[in-house]
Write an enzyme that holds these catalytic residues in place. Structure first.
Site, PDB file in Angstrom:
ATOM      1  N   LYS A   4       0.797  -1.231   0.000  1.00 58.11           N
ATOM      2  CA  LYS A   4       0.000   0.000   0.000  1.00 58.11           C
ATOM      3  C   LYS A   4       0.827   1.277   0.000  1.00 58.11           C
ATOM      4  O   LYS A   4       0.296   2.358  -0.241  1.00 58.11           O
ATOM      5  CB  LYS A   4      -0.985  -0.002   1.173  1.00 58.11           C
ATOM      6  CG  LYS A   4      -0.337  -0.021   2.539  1.00 58.11           C
ATOM      7  CD  LYS A   4      -1.319  -0.448   3.615  1.00 58.11           C
ATOM      8  CE  LYS A   4      -2.295   0.618   4.003  1.00 58.11           C
ATOM      9  NZ  LYS A   4      -3.096   0.234   5.189  1.00 58.11           N
ATOM     10  N   ALA A  15      12.174  -1.670  12.972  1.00 53.35           N
ATOM     11  CA  ALA A  15      12.645  -2.536  14.056  1.00 53.35           C
ATOM     12  C   ALA A  15      14.132  -2.309  14.297  1.00 53.35           C
ATOM     13  O   ALA A  15      14.936  -2.367  13.370  1.00 53.35           O
ATOM     14  CB  ALA A  15      12.377  -3.997  13.709  1.00 53.35           C
ATOM     15  N   GLY A  17      16.069  -3.517  17.519  1.00 52.23           N
ATOM     16  CA  GLY A  17      16.806  -4.407  18.408  1.00 52.23           C
ATOM     17  C   GLY A  17      17.516  -5.577  17.764  1.00 52.23           C
ATOM     18  O   GLY A  17      18.737  -5.671  17.798  1.00 52.23           O
ATOM     19  N   ARG A 254       8.038  -7.795  27.998  1.00 51.31           N
ATOM     20  CA  ARG A 254       7.433  -6.523  27.625  1.00 51.31           C
ATOM     21  C   ARG A 254       6.060  -6.283  28.253  1.00 51.31           C
ATOM     22  O   ARG A 254       5.731  -5.157  28.633  1.00 51.31           O
ATOM     23  CB  ARG A 254       7.331  -6.422  26.100  1.00 51.31           C
ATOM     24  CG  ARG A 254       8.676  -6.283  25.425  1.00 51.31           C
ATOM     25  CD  ARG A 254       8.547  -6.233  23.917  1.00 51.31           C
ATOM     26  NE  ARG A 254       9.859  -6.092  23.281  1.00 51.31           N
ATOM     27  CZ  ARG A 254      10.048  -6.058  21.980  1.00 51.31           C
ATOM     28  NH1 ARG A 254       9.015  -6.173  21.153  1.00 51.31           N
ATOM     29  NH2 ARG A 254      11.263  -5.934  21.480  1.00 51.31           N
TER      30      ARG A 254
END
Length: 278
Positions: A4, A15, A17, A254
């Protein structure tokens, strides 16, 4: 491939990490499995966990053959600069600087663009999947393609396909505060549901605990690797609070950290908490 926005625009691109994988000599698949099952609060499918974790090293090798360059260092006996993140008992997070996702996507997109049998259609929004049921055919319902809106030309086109894969990311943008890009609007879920595909585990929305707080600016992710290297969460008084919630402190999983931060803010009436990296 229909996307899209630009082909590189995705959650992967942001991202930072890295990828958790058993690489060091003092680590093991069993330790990684144990960490994962604990972090999953008993809700994980253990056979899937074991399959994914044991396949990790081979998949890392495959990414490297594709052109991904992970940051190297010999300090941990694996040849990689391994980081440690929440819920992990060992250093096992491979990264490419602090742009791991972007590096992986770069290599994969280069491979795609070099493949003559793959066409990328950018700035195209899938309107719906086309199924035999939607076409009114009497045969068992199956997907035979989809149709989409080209945002550049305004035209509507269709693709006929024997196999259709939905890799549309999540729906983070349904929340007021998110580090997800604007394209993360849950399109894949709605497309699948309308086509009659069973939807499950919709309650599992992951909240990354740390991003920059600024009342007038758009927030951005602060990598979990910062806590992995020793940063501590503190409240407005400068007090460390995570040990009150979990023995693993700021490196708890998390969901634990996110809930703790939420409670600390509500109890104190504070707009945010802080990361102390001194």
């Amino acid at each position: 491939i229909v996307t899209k926005k630009d082909s590189a625009e995705s959650n992967t691109n942001y991202a930072q990490g890295g990828i958790a994988c058993v690489m060091a000599s003092d680590d093991s698949f069993e330790a990684h499995v144990k960490d994962t099952l604990i972090a999953g609060d008993g809700l994980c499918n253990e056979s899937v966990v074991r399959t994914i974790i044991s396949a990790g090293p081979d998949e890392i090798s495959e990414l490297e053959r594709t052109g991904v360059k992970f940051t190297e260092q010999d300090a941990y006996g694996a040849g990689y600069d391994l980081g440690k993140e929440g819920g992990h008992s060992h250093r096992r997070v491979l990264h490419a600087g602090d742009i791991t996702g972007r590096e992986i996507e770069r290599a994969l997109l280069n491979r795609v663009r070099a493949s003559s049998n793959i066409t990328i259609l950018e700035h195209c929004i899938v309107i719906d999947l086309v199924t035999t049921g939607w076409l009114g055919l009497s045969e068992p319902n199956q997907c035979v393609g989809g149709y989409f809106l080209n945002q550049t030309t305004g035209g509507i086109s269709a693709v006929r396909a024997p196999y259709t894969i939905l890799a549309a990311g999540g729906g983070g943008k349904v929340y007021l505060y998110t580090s997800n890009p604007d394209i993360a609007t849950g399109d894949g879920f709605s497309l699948a549901w309308r086509a009659g595909v069973p939807i499950k585990n919709m309650e599992f929305i992951q909240f990354h605990p740390t991003c920059l707080y600024h009342p007038d600016a758009k927030s951005f992710l602060i990598s979990e690797a910062v806590r992995g290297e020793g940063a501590e969460l503190v409240n407005a008084k400068g007090e460390r609070f995570m040990k009150q919630y979990d023995s693993r402190g700021s490196l708890a999983p998390r969901d634990v950290v996110a809930r703790a931060i939420d409670r600390e803010m509500k109890v104190a009436g504070s707009p945010c908490v802080y990361l102390d990296i001194r």
